[in-house]
Design a protein around this motif. Structure first.
Motif, PDB file in Angstrom:
ATOM      1  N   ARG A  63       0.829  -1.065  -0.096  1.00 29.90           N
ATOM      2  CA  ARG A  63      -0.210  -0.011  -0.121  1.00 29.90           C
ATOM      3  C   ARG A  63       0.561   1.452  -0.081  1.00 29.90           C
ATOM      4  N   ALA A 100      -3.584   3.754  -1.638  1.00 35.89           N
ATOM      5  CA  ALA A 100      -3.597   2.909  -3.048  1.00 35.89           C
ATOM      6  C   ALA A 100      -3.000   1.498  -2.464  1.00 35.89           C
ATOM      7  N   ASP A 101      -3.781   0.498  -2.977  1.00 35.74           N
ATOM      8  CA  ASP A 101      -3.424  -0.864  -2.626  1.00 35.74           C
ATOM      9  C   ASP A 101      -2.706  -1.281  -4.044  1.00 35.74           C
ATOM     10  N   TYR A 102      -1.728  -1.887  -3.996  1.00 40.49           N
ATOM     11  CA  TYR A 102      -1.080  -2.540  -5.078  1.00 40.49           C
ATOM     12  C   TYR A 102      -0.744  -3.816  -5.177  1.00 40.49           C
ATOM     13  N   ILE A 159      -1.868  -0.942  -9.641  1.00 42.32           N
ATOM     14  CA  ILE A 159      -2.690  -0.048  -8.935  1.00 42.32           C
ATOM     15  C   ILE A 159      -4.116  -0.632  -8.925  1.00 42.32           C
ATOM     16  N   HIS A 219      -6.539  -0.086  -6.214  1.00 42.06           N
ATOM     17  CA  HIS A 219      -7.491   0.723  -5.717  1.00 42.06           C
ATOM     18  C   HIS A 219      -6.836   1.870  -5.117  1.00 42.06           C
ATOM     19  N   VAL A 220      -7.452   2.980  -5.397  1.00 45.26           N
ATOM     20  CA  VAL A 220      -7.245   4.182  -4.696  1.00 45.26           C
ATOM     21  C   VAL A 220      -8.354   4.684  -4.111  1.00 45.26           C
ATOM     22  N   GLU A 221      -8.211   5.170  -2.802  1.00 39.70           N
ATOM     23  CA  GLU A 221      -9.376   5.655  -1.766  1.00 39.70           C
ATOM     24  C   GLU A 221      -8.792   6.823  -1.019  1.00 39.70           C
ATOM     25  N   MET A 240      -1.732  11.000  -6.170  1.00 37.76           N
ATOM     26  CA  MET A 240      -1.446  10.412  -7.138  1.00 37.76           C
ATOM     27  C   MET A 240      -0.090  11.088  -7.896  1.00 37.76           C
ATOM     28  N   PRO A 246      -2.295   0.837 -13.710  1.00 38.51           N
ATOM     29  CA  PRO A 246      -3.430   1.123 -12.929  1.00 38.51           C
ATOM     30  C   PRO A 246      -4.636   0.157 -13.543  1.00 38.51           C
ATOM     31  N   CYS A 274      -7.594   0.618 -11.004  1.00 36.45           N
ATOM     32  CA  CYS A 274      -8.519   1.395 -10.442  1.00 36.45           C
ATOM     33  C   CYS A 274      -9.083   2.289 -11.549  1.00 36.45           C
ATOM     34  N   ALA A 284      -7.263   6.014 -10.804  1.00 35.81           N
ATOM     35  CA  ALA A 284      -5.790   6.028 -11.318  1.00 35.81           C
ATOM     36  C   ALA A 284      -5.600   5.684 -12.768  1.00 35.81           C
TER      37      ALA A 284
END
Length: 95
Positions: free
Chosen positions: A12, A29-31, A40, A42-44, A59, A75, A77, A80
């Motif tokens: 992350r 962002a989980d990666y 990438i 998920h971006v939250e 970002m 990416p 997500c 992203a």
């Protein structure tokens, strides 16, 4: 704002930003790892930060980090993907 960091044990990227009340909130962002590529997933942004531009600043920090570390970004997500399309100066990071 806190410094951008790569929490490798959690796969992350994280960065903190102050909300309108001065409270520190996170964008992350989980990666997944594929060699030197970071997928990438998920971006939250914390709901208190939405609409503040914090996710975009995050970002940019993520892209600058990737460039400094010779990483590529893939990416998945939607946010992203859209952010990278709007910032062609980071096209060299595309996996």
């Amino acid at each position: 704002m806190t410094d951008f960091r790569d929490v490798q044990t959690k796969h992350r990227f994280e960065q903190g930003f102050a909300d309108d009340g001065g409270e520190l909130r996170a964008v992350f962002a989980d990666y997944a790892i594929q060699g030197s590529t970071r997928v990438i997933l998920h971006v939250e942004a914390d709901p208190a930060l939405r609409g503040s531009g914090a996710a975009g600043r995050f970002m940019q920090a993520l892209a600058e980090h990737a460039r400094a570390e010779n990483l590529k970004l893939a990416p998945r997500c939607g946010y992203a993907v859209a952010w990278l399309k709007r910032h062609p100066e980071f096209d060299d990071l595309a996996a």
